[in-house]
Design a protein around this motif. Structure first.
Motif, PDB file in Angstrom:
ATOM      1  N   GLN A   1      72.496  94.351  82.486  1.00  0.00           N
ATOM      2  CA  GLN A   1      72.249  94.330  81.046  1.00  0.00           C
ATOM      3  C   GLN A   1      70.783  94.050  80.738  1.00  0.00           C
ATOM      4  O   GLN A   1      70.196  94.663  79.840  1.00  0.00           O
ATOM      5  CB  GLN A   1      73.131  93.276  80.389  1.00  0.00           C
ATOM      6  CG  GLN A   1      73.112  93.339  78.859  1.00  0.00           C
ATOM      7  CD  GLN A   1      74.044  92.328  78.241  1.00  0.00           C
ATOM      8  OE1 GLN A   1      74.054  91.172  78.632  1.00  0.00           O
ATOM      9  NE2 GLN A   1      74.831  92.762  77.268  1.00  0.00           N
ATOM     10  N   GLN A   2      70.165  93.151  81.503  1.00  0.00           N
ATOM     11  CA  GLN A   2      68.739  92.865  81.289  1.00  0.00           C
ATOM     12  C   GLN A   2      67.871  94.068  81.651  1.00  0.00           C
ATOM     13  O   GLN A   2      66.868  94.343  80.994  1.00  0.00           O
ATOM     14  CB  GLN A   2      68.321  91.646  82.114  1.00  0.00           C
ATOM     15  CG  GLN A   2      69.046  90.364  81.759  1.00  0.00           C
ATOM     16  CD  GLN A   2      69.071  90.111  80.271  1.00  0.00           C
ATOM     17  OE1 GLN A   2      68.031  90.073  79.619  1.00  0.00           O
ATOM     18  NE2 GLN A   2      70.265  89.951  79.717  1.00  0.00           N
ATOM     19  N   ILE A   3      68.270  94.797  82.696  1.00  0.00           N
ATOM     20  CA  ILE A   3      67.547  96.028  83.050  1.00  0.00           C
ATOM     21  C   ILE A   3      67.642  97.033  81.902  1.00  0.00           C
ATOM     22  O   ILE A   3      66.669  97.711  81.556  1.00  0.00           O
ATOM     23  CB  ILE A   3      68.114  96.623  84.354  1.00  0.00           C
ATOM     24  CG1 ILE A   3      67.815  95.687  85.537  1.00  0.00           C
ATOM     25  CG2 ILE A   3      67.523  98.011  84.617  1.00  0.00           C
ATOM     26  CD1 ILE A   3      68.458  96.124  86.832  1.00  0.00           C
ATOM     27  N   LEU A   4      68.827  97.113  81.285  1.00  0.00           N
ATOM     28  CA  LEU A   4      69.012  98.017  80.148  1.00  0.00           C
ATOM     29  C   LEU A   4      68.120  97.612  78.978  1.00  0.00           C
ATOM     30  O   LEU A   4      67.516  98.464  78.325  1.00  0.00           O
ATOM     31  CB  LEU A   4      70.479  98.015  79.715  1.00  0.00           C
ATOM     32  CG  LEU A   4      70.815  98.849  78.464  1.00  0.00           C
ATOM     33  CD1 LEU A   4      70.518 100.321  78.708  1.00  0.00           C
ATOM     34  CD2 LEU A   4      72.275  98.652  78.067  1.00  0.00           C
ATOM     35  N   ILE A   5      68.007  96.308  78.728  1.00  0.00           N
ATOM     36  CA  ILE A   5      67.164  95.828  77.634  1.00  0.00           C
ATOM     37  C   ILE A   5      65.708  96.186  77.890  1.00  0.00           C
ATOM     38  O   ILE A   5      65.004  96.674  76.987  1.00  0.00           O
ATOM     39  CB  ILE A   5      67.325  94.304  77.463  1.00  0.00           C
ATOM     40  CG1 ILE A   5      68.724  93.980  76.931  1.00  0.00           C
ATOM     41  CG2 ILE A   5      66.256  93.754  76.513  1.00  0.00           C
ATOM     42  CD1 ILE A   5      69.029  92.500  76.879  1.00  0.00           C
ATOM     43  N   ILE A   6      65.228  95.969  79.109  1.00  0.00           N
ATOM     44  CA  ILE A   6      63.839  96.307  79.444  1.00  0.00           C
ATOM     45  C   ILE A   6      63.617  97.806  79.316  1.00  0.00           C
ATOM     46  O   ILE A   6      62.574  98.266  78.821  1.00  0.00           O
ATOM     47  CB  ILE A   6      63.507  95.821  80.870  1.00  0.00           C
ATOM     48  CG1 ILE A   6      63.555  94.288  80.923  1.00  0.00           C
ATOM     49  CG2 ILE A   6      62.130  96.321  81.308  1.00  0.00           C
ATOM     50  CD1 ILE A   6      63.384  93.714  82.306  1.00  0.00           C
ATOM     51  N   PHE A   7      64.604  98.599  79.740  1.00  0.00           N
ATOM     52  CA  PHE A   7      64.497 100.052  79.619  1.00  0.00           C
ATOM     53  C   PHE A   7      64.392 100.464  78.151  1.00  0.00           C
ATOM     54  O   PHE A   7      63.583 101.328  77.790  1.00  0.00           O
ATOM     55  CB  PHE A   7      65.708 100.711  80.272  1.00  0.00           C
ATOM     56  CG  PHE A   7      65.711 102.211  80.174  1.00  0.00           C
ATOM     57  CD1 PHE A   7      64.913 102.970  81.018  1.00  0.00           C
ATOM     58  CD2 PHE A   7      66.501 102.870  79.243  1.00  0.00           C
ATOM     59  CE1 PHE A   7      64.908 104.359  80.938  1.00  0.00           C
ATOM     60  CE2 PHE A   7      66.501 104.242  79.142  1.00  0.00           C
ATOM     61  CZ  PHE A   7      65.698 104.986  79.995  1.00  0.00           C
ATOM     62  N   ARG A   8      65.168  99.828  77.290  1.00  0.00           N
ATOM     63  CA  ARG A   8      65.110 100.140  75.864  1.00  0.00           C
ATOM     64  C   ARG A   8      63.748  99.765  75.277  1.00  0.00           C
ATOM     65  O   ARG A   8      63.225 100.466  74.408  1.00  0.00           O
ATOM     66  CB  ARG A   8      66.235  99.405  75.115  1.00  0.00           C
ATOM     67  CG  ARG A   8      67.622  99.964  75.390  1.00  0.00           C
ATOM     68  CD  ARG A   8      68.680  99.070  74.765  1.00  0.00           C
ATOM     69  NE  ARG A   8      68.558  99.043  73.321  1.00  0.00           N
ATOM     70  CZ  ARG A   8      69.175  99.884  72.503  1.00  0.00           C
ATOM     71  NH1 ARG A   8      69.953 100.836  72.993  1.00  0.00           N
ATOM     72  NH2 ARG A   8      69.026  99.792  71.208  1.00  0.00           N
ATOM     73  N   VAL A   9      63.170  98.677  75.760  1.00  0.00           N
ATOM     74  CA  VAL A   9      61.836  98.276  75.300  1.00  0.00           C
ATOM     75  C   VAL A   9      60.806  99.321  75.694  1.00  0.00           C
ATOM     76  O   VAL A   9      59.949  99.717  74.890  1.00  0.00           O
ATOM     77  CB  VAL A   9      61.457  96.896  75.869  1.00  0.00           C
ATOM     78  CG1 VAL A   9      59.985  96.588  75.618  1.00  0.00           C
ATOM     79  CG2 VAL A   9      62.326  95.805  75.246  1.00  0.00           C
ATOM     80  N   LEU A  10      60.879  99.803  76.930  1.00  0.00           N
ATOM     81  CA  LEU A  10      59.941 100.829  77.398  1.00  0.00           C
ATOM     82  C   LEU A  10      60.109 102.124  76.608  1.00  0.00           C
ATOM     83  O   LEU A  10      59.119 102.798  76.284  1.00  0.00           O
ATOM     84  CB  LEU A  10      60.143 101.074  78.896  1.00  0.00           C
ATOM     85  CG  LEU A  10      59.824  99.887  79.813  1.00  0.00           C
ATOM     86  CD1 LEU A  10      60.125 100.244  81.265  1.00  0.00           C
ATOM     87  CD2 LEU A  10      58.369  99.455  79.675  1.00  0.00           C
ATOM     88  N   ILE A  11      61.358 102.481  76.315  1.00  0.00           N
ATOM     89  CA  ILE A  11      61.603 103.679  75.516  1.00  0.00           C
ATOM     90  C   ILE A  11      61.022 103.518  74.113  1.00  0.00           C
ATOM     91  O   ILE A  11      60.452 104.461  73.544  1.00  0.00           O
ATOM     92  CB  ILE A  11      63.113 103.980  75.443  1.00  0.00           C
ATOM     93  CG1 ILE A  11      63.620 104.467  76.807  1.00  0.00           C
ATOM     94  CG2 ILE A  11      63.404 105.037  74.386  1.00  0.00           C
ATOM     95  CD1 ILE A  11      63.017 105.775  77.258  1.00  0.00           C
ATOM     96  N   LYS A  12      61.133 102.322  73.549  1.00  0.00           N
ATOM     97  CA  LYS A  12      60.559 102.061  72.223  1.00  0.00           C
ATOM     98  C   LYS A  12      59.047 102.260  72.257  1.00  0.00           C
ATOM     99  O   LYS A  12      58.465 102.849  71.341  1.00  0.00           O
ATOM    100  CB  LYS A  12      60.895 100.640  71.786  1.00  0.00           C
ATOM    101  CG  LYS A  12      60.343 100.278  70.414  1.00  0.00           C
ATOM    102  CD  LYS A  12      60.739  98.877  70.018  1.00  0.00           C
ATOM    103  CE  LYS A  12      60.190  98.526  68.623  1.00  0.00           C
ATOM    104  NZ  LYS A  12      60.593  97.158  68.212  1.00  0.00           N
TER     105      LYS A  12
END
Length: 290
Positions: free
Chosen positions: A247-258
């Motif tokens: 889940q934390q990897i997903l959050i970081i991925f979403r930040v990078l996409i943003k």
């Protein structure tokens, strides 16, 4: 984009802090209520509605206070994200100034203007939701007693698609309004929002294609997480750790996409909204003039 990655930890820590702020109060109430009860073990595998009704009855005050608490925390979180967005755009537009001081300077510089955009865009969201609700109510009033379920289903599907289109349009308007404020250093918010709508209208194909392509990465990541999470065992509780890490990897991925969202939008706006200067060439004749 590489210069922005070093700020990802700031978004991640902020997400963690607000997640803790939201979960600790309710976790404390649940811990006091369940204690060492055997229900605690059963809830890991299956939700117990009878226990939930009992919990609501015994904790009326906490249940009543918690929703306004969630809304207030969500508002503060969104305002902080506006501050971070100002820092991101400032760094994107000034590649040589990518230090943490420059990031916070950009956040301070654009925060008030972005906050105004946030409230104007929120009004548009409310209008879209109210319009969709009114149309849905009209469908129920007119078509609920209709024997033709196909017509009702088709019109409902069309309504959902139109609603999603307007929500996507408002999202894109919000993004490009911030981009225009940063690029032009403009303070006229209504003019900026109008300029963003005009820009989207003139370049709808490019704007929507890029937006949908980048959004698809987030959708794929979310679907992948849900699939993987479904196969992870929930007992013993120690095995929840892999789900937390994913889940934390997903959050970081979403930040990078943003970050990639805003980078692509800045470059696209600068490229398509740039003013072209017509150069008139004159032929120079050699030799003696008569």
């Amino acid at each position: 984009m590489a210069g922005l990655i070093k700020f990802s930890w700031l978004f991640w820590v902020t997400n963690m802090a607000f997640a803790a702020a939201l979960t600790i109060p309710i976790a404390t109430v649940l811990s006091d209520h369940l204690g060492n009860s055997l229900i605690n073990q059963g809830l890991v595998e299956q939700f117990d509605f009878q226990w939930y009704l009992q919990f609501r009855s015994e904790n009326r005050t906490a249940v009543t206070i918690y929703p306004p608490f969630i809304y207030s925390i969500a508002l503060i979180y969104m305002l902080i994200q506006l501050f971070y967005t100002g820092g991101l755009l400032s760094v994107i537009l000034n590649k040589t100034k990518d230090h943490i001081v420059d990031f916070f300077y950009g956040g301070v510089k654009y925060f008030l203007r972005f906050t105004k955009i946030f409230f104007v865009i929120s009004v548009l969201y409310i209008i879209a939701l109210m319009t969709d609700t009114i149309i849905a109510y009209g469908f129920r009033m007119i078509l609920d007693n209709s024997p033709n379920a196909f017509i009702y289903g088709s019109l409902t599907t069309i309504r959902y698609l139109i609603f999603m289109f307007f929500i996507t349009l408002i999202n894109i308007m919000a993004d490009y309004s911030k981009v225009i404020v940063a690029v032009k250093d403009s303070g006229n918010i209504l003019r900026v929002i109008n300029d963003s709508l005009v820009f989207i209208g003139k370049n709808a194909d490019k704007v929507f294609v890029i937006y949908l392509i980048i959004s698809s990465f987030v959708a794929v990541a979310a679907i992948s997480y849900n699939i993987v999470d479904g196969f992870l065992p929930k007992r013993p509780l120690l095995l929840l750790l892999p789900a937390f890490i994913i889940q934390q990897i997903l959050i970081i991925f979403r930040v990078l996409i943003k970050m990639y969202f805003f980078t692509s939008e800045v470059y696209l706006y600068q490229d398509l909204a740039s003013e072209y200067t017509e150069v008139i060439t004159e032929e120079i004749k050699s030799g003696d003039s008569e």
